[in-house]
Write an enzyme that holds these catalytic residues in place. Sequence first.
Site, PDB file in Angstrom:
ATOM      1  N   THR A 185      87.325 -15.399  58.207  1.00 31.62           N
ATOM      2  CA  THR A 185      85.922 -15.005  58.113  1.00 31.62           C
ATOM      3  C   THR A 185      85.084 -16.266  58.270  1.00 31.62           C
ATOM      4  O   THR A 185      85.584 -17.376  58.068  1.00 31.62           O
ATOM      5  CB  THR A 185      85.618 -14.356  56.742  1.00 31.62           C
ATOM      6  OG1 THR A 185      85.917 -15.330  55.741  1.00 31.62           O
ATOM      7  CG2 THR A 185      86.469 -13.125  56.502  1.00 31.62           C
ATOM      8  N   TRP A 448      65.019  -1.774  46.266  1.00 29.62           N
ATOM      9  CA  TRP A 448      65.458  -2.548  47.415  1.00 29.62           C
ATOM     10  C   TRP A 448      64.530  -2.374  48.606  1.00 29.62           C
ATOM     11  O   TRP A 448      64.124  -1.262  48.940  1.00 29.62           O
ATOM     12  CB  TRP A 448      66.852  -2.103  47.856  1.00 29.62           C
ATOM     13  CG  TRP A 448      67.952  -2.600  46.977  1.00 29.62           C
ATOM     14  CD1 TRP A 448      67.884  -3.617  46.077  1.00 29.62           C
ATOM     15  CD2 TRP A 448      69.278  -2.087  46.901  1.00 29.62           C
ATOM     16  NE1 TRP A 448      69.087  -3.780  45.448  1.00 29.62           N
ATOM     17  CE2 TRP A 448      69.971  -2.849  45.938  1.00 29.62           C
ATOM     18  CE3 TRP A 448      69.965  -1.069  47.569  1.00 29.62           C
ATOM     19  CZ2 TRP A 448      71.302  -2.634  45.617  1.00 29.62           C
ATOM     20  CZ3 TRP A 448      71.289  -0.850  47.241  1.00 29.62           C
ATOM     21  CH2 TRP A 448      71.953  -1.615  46.278  1.00 29.62           C
TER      22      TRP A 448
END
Length: 546
Positions: A185, A448
């Site tokens: 990653t 959010w």
Amino acid sequence: MNGQMMSAPLLISSLITHAARHSGDVPIVSRRIEGDIHRTTYSQLHDRARQMAHALGGLGVQAGQRVATLAWNGYRHLELYFAVSGSGAVLHTLNPRLHPDQLLYILDHAEDQVLFFDLTFLPLVEAVAGRCKTVRHFVAMIDKDKMPASKLPNLLCYEDLIAAQKPDFVWPTFDENTASSLCYTSGTTGNPKGVLYSHRSTMLHTYASVMPDAIGISSRDCVLPVVPMFHVNAWGLPYSCAMVGAKLVLPGPALDGKSLHELIATEQVSFAAGVPTIWLGMLQYVEQNSLSLAPLQRTIIGGSAVPPSMMRSFEDGYGIEVIHAWGMTEMSPLGTVCRLRQKHLADPLDVQHARLEKQGKAVFGVDMRIVDPQGADVAWDGKSQGDLLVRGPWVVQSYFGPDGAQPLVSDETGAQWFPTGDVATIDADGYMQITDRSKDVIKSGGEWIGSIDLENVAMAHPAVAMAAAIAIPHPKWDERPLLVVVRKPGTEVTREELIEHYKGKVASWWVPDDVVFVDAIPIGATGKMLKNKLREQFKDHRLPGV
Ligand code: ADP
């Protein structure tokens, strides 16, 4: 009672043997670092992959050992995809855009034995060679007469290795759960983590990818993977193209608009794949030069959210279908693909467009859920957001190495899920939409705000080349959005105009509190905006009225 069918293991070598036997004359075209265009076929590539498999044995590479590459998309890299994995070793594709220290960490962590590299990366290899602990051989992927003068120890020439061998290597048969390839990653948070794919996971991913509602490619396609072969195996396209016998066009190091356009036109590319940042450059080039993009019919875009404005440019401007896909290194990478179902074809065009902007439906083989912080399922109503969990035969179980963390979480039935770190909604028809990465979420007054939505609105403004919405600490609301903008060359737009541009497009409390203009937004090794860098850069930014 067992079924009574052959139990043939799913092995990557079967892809190239099938391609050579059934599509042997199909071209594989590469732009080389030398600048010229190289042509080969699946049949010739199979021969050279078998020669290379012999050579790997000659270098002492044993089953399970890691062989690293630092290379662009090209035929030699493709040969290694089959030679290394097919012979039972593990292909470890390194991302050359990483910092040398990070590369060194990855080389040592993976215990790579051999490092194959394109000459572009010679300085990088020289910078790390003296310090890496396990690499025994360095191989320059170049013709003999272009071998560089270098002090690298044990520097070998790729073409010498091939020339010394016969194409009679017999691909071994082994357990399909054997490791085949390794990708790390990008490590934007902490050290990069290794994801170790198996032959089985890769083959199942390949079968699933080529389906019409997934990536959907066939022997009638000419495929241009702009997404690098060093990044999640170019989304599996080298394997998928071999499976269906599609013509492959590999762009080498030239990823600028002009070079890509030239390949699309001269090689009759019908299908291309890449991250949004690559296509920004190409669209700008074709627009500025009033060029056509025929014969390109479809392009799959993922890795970051595709701005709707980019979709419209491709579709309305050039008649090219944009297929939005989502995935990650931990998922080989394919997770979802956005395609309309039969019933959606009757929807008005703007409703169809809005649906196609989502990340899409789970590909068969991937199961997904969205959950609240307590792990309870969140409604599939297209509005409620939750943490996205996935599972399936090509999803990571644990990270590579002795220190490999086990990232999975269990549900109430004991089933294990991989937490993606993405926040998403899923609608009643199963279409998933990423609203944010959990670490990029902007939390205002306990609610959010989707930074991707804010960026998409900004990108639709004609003067905006790139935009990032980041959270800035706020004494009353906890966090409020700041919009960081790169203007298109030769255009003007003010902070006030951009704020006005949001009116009516998002809830009023989502409108960014402030806009700053920058020359460039930092981009990471896999083409994504580095919002953590931006948050650091603007951590002392004072929002108006604070
Ligand atoms: P890749 O870039 O190949 O997808 P990475 O592992 O580097 O693999 O990054 C995965 C992350 O990228 C996902 O968790 C998600 O945050 C983001 N991502 C990938 N595709 C999309 C997409 N279509 N829309 C929004 N975010 C995406």
